[in-house]
Design an enzyme around this catalytic site. Structure first.
Site, mmCIF file in Angstrom:
data_model
loop_
_atom_site.group_PDB
_atom_site.id
_atom_site.type_symbol
_atom_site.label_atom_id
_atom_site.label_comp_id
_atom_site.label_asym_id
_atom_site.label_seq_id
_atom_site.Cartn_x
_atom_site.Cartn_y
_atom_site.Cartn_z
ATOM 1 N N ARG A 257 -1.785 3.343 13.406
ATOM 2 C CA ARG A 257 -1.116 2.717 14.518
ATOM 3 C C ARG A 257 -1.109 3.308 16.443
ATOM 4 N NH1 ARG A 257 0.553 1.848 10.547
ATOM 5 N NH2 ARG A 257 3.055 2.515 8.979
ATOM 6 N N LYS B 143 3.778 -8.443 11.790
ATOM 7 C CA LYS B 143 2.979 -8.226 9.850
ATOM 8 C C LYS B 143 3.669 -9.713 8.987
ATOM 9 C CE LYS B 143 1.202 -6.384 6.393
ATOM 10 N NZ LYS B 143 2.128 -4.488 5.610
ATOM 11 N N ARG C 92 0.780 -1.398 0.206
ATOM 12 C CA ARG C 92 0.079 -0.164 -0.155
ATOM 13 C C ARG C 92 1.492 1.459 -0.073
ATOM 14 N NH1 ARG C 92 -2.139 0.924 4.676
ATOM 15 N NH2 ARG C 92 -4.056 2.256 3.387
#
Length: 328
Positions: A325, A191, A126
């Site tokens: 975040r 991730k 992204r």
């Protein structure tokens, strides 16, 4: 970088047997010189493969690789009673998403087409970020889907795709992952996978979607050094990962979620997503360009918007360029 030729692939398959094999033995099998074998080995190392060389023993991969085979994917898919998808495997490509978008513009892509690659030269994340895509290490997957209800109807699609990834990892490996709005898959804050949905179409007419999924399987350290956020891969949690089975299972669950999305939108899914939301109840900051907002994350609503409690009020936020975040 060119796609590996037949000799390189044959050498890779020989190395993938798990034992040391000498350059002489490989050369005799392929009818090439030891020097040629050495050059092919060097080329494979430049593609990101971790290959040991031990004097007197020969060459060996640092760990076995799960290599993509179209026929194996098709068999696994049929065993799951999958139907309607066409699969294609490419050794090296610029980006699986880019290729399907290119074929779309040329009118050469069929609905429910799946394209996977062993390596991407220009893997996309992204917001223009690079997705690290070393050879034979991870899963680089794209799926083309046509939605006839217009671009507005695709607003919450990444939520459905994230749940399909969750479904797949739970079914295959009993791995509980968390989902981060709008399109990341995490394990303990690191991730594991990301989703990139690209659209082409009009507000009211047919909408063409290319759904990209990048999933870390066995990331080599040489590529890991270029990742600027906490990450993990499947090899940390699972043994005997078969990427062909993973492609087949992911495709089946993605088909189910897309069918559900087409019929109901997110009505039957947004609460499921909220149950595995990584930042539920935490203080977070949303940022988009020069603007930012801070509040308690309450999950998503039925349209896929993220909901923050700001100054005692629940506020909804959309946008593909918004990052999320956790704030301490």
């Amino acid at each position: 970088m060119k796609a590996p030729d037949g000799n390189k692939l044959a050498i890779l398959h020989a190395l993938n047997q798990g034992d040391f094999i000498s350059g002489q033995a490989i050369g005799e099998q392929l009818g090439i010189s030891r020097a040629a074998v050495g050059k092919h080995i060097t080329s494979l190392q430049e593609m990101g493969l971790d290959i040991y060389k031990v004097n007197g023993k020969g060459y060996r991969l640092s760990r076995p690789l799960s290599l993509l085979e179209q026929s194996d994917i098709e068999v696994a898919y049929q065993q799951l009673d999958g139907a309607g998808c066409e699969f294609e495997v490419q050794p090296i490509i610029d980006s699986t998403n880019t290729e399907l978008m290119r074929r779309l513009q040329q009118g050469k892509v069929h609905n429910n087409s799946v394209l996977v690659a062993e390596m991407q030269k220009q893997g996309k994340g992204r917001r223009g970020r690079v997705w690290q895509s070393p050879f034979a290490a991870n899963l680089y997957y794209s799926y083309y889907w046509r939605l006839d209800d217009g671009m507005h109807a695709a607003m919450g699609l990444s939520i459905a795709v994230g749940l399909a990834v969750y479904d797949s990892l739970k079914a295959l490996y009993d791995l509980d992952v968390q989902l981060k709005w709008p399109n990341d898959v995490l394990v303990n804050g690191r991730k594991l996978a990301g989703v990139l949905v690209e659209l082409d179409g009009t507000a009211e007419g047919p909408c063409h979607l290319v759904i990209g999924i990048g999933l870390n399987v066995a990331m080599p350290q040489t590529s890991a050094d270029n990742i600027d956020q906490p990450w993990c891969d499947l090899s940390e949690f699972c043994d005997d990962i078969n990427k062909n089975q993973l492609v087949a299972v992911l495709t089946c669950f993605l088909q189910k979620r897309l069918a559900q999305y087409q019929q109901q939108g997110l009505q039957g899914m947004y609460q499921q997503w909220n149950n595995v939301h990584a930042f539920a109840g935490q203080c977070v900051e949303l940022s988009s360009g020069t603007s930012s907002w801070r509040g308690i994350c309450e999950g998503i609503d039925e349209q896929g918007a993220v909901v923050l409690r700001v100054d005692g009020q629940s506020k909804r936020y959309f946008g593909g360029e918004i990052s999320l975040r956790v704030k301490s």
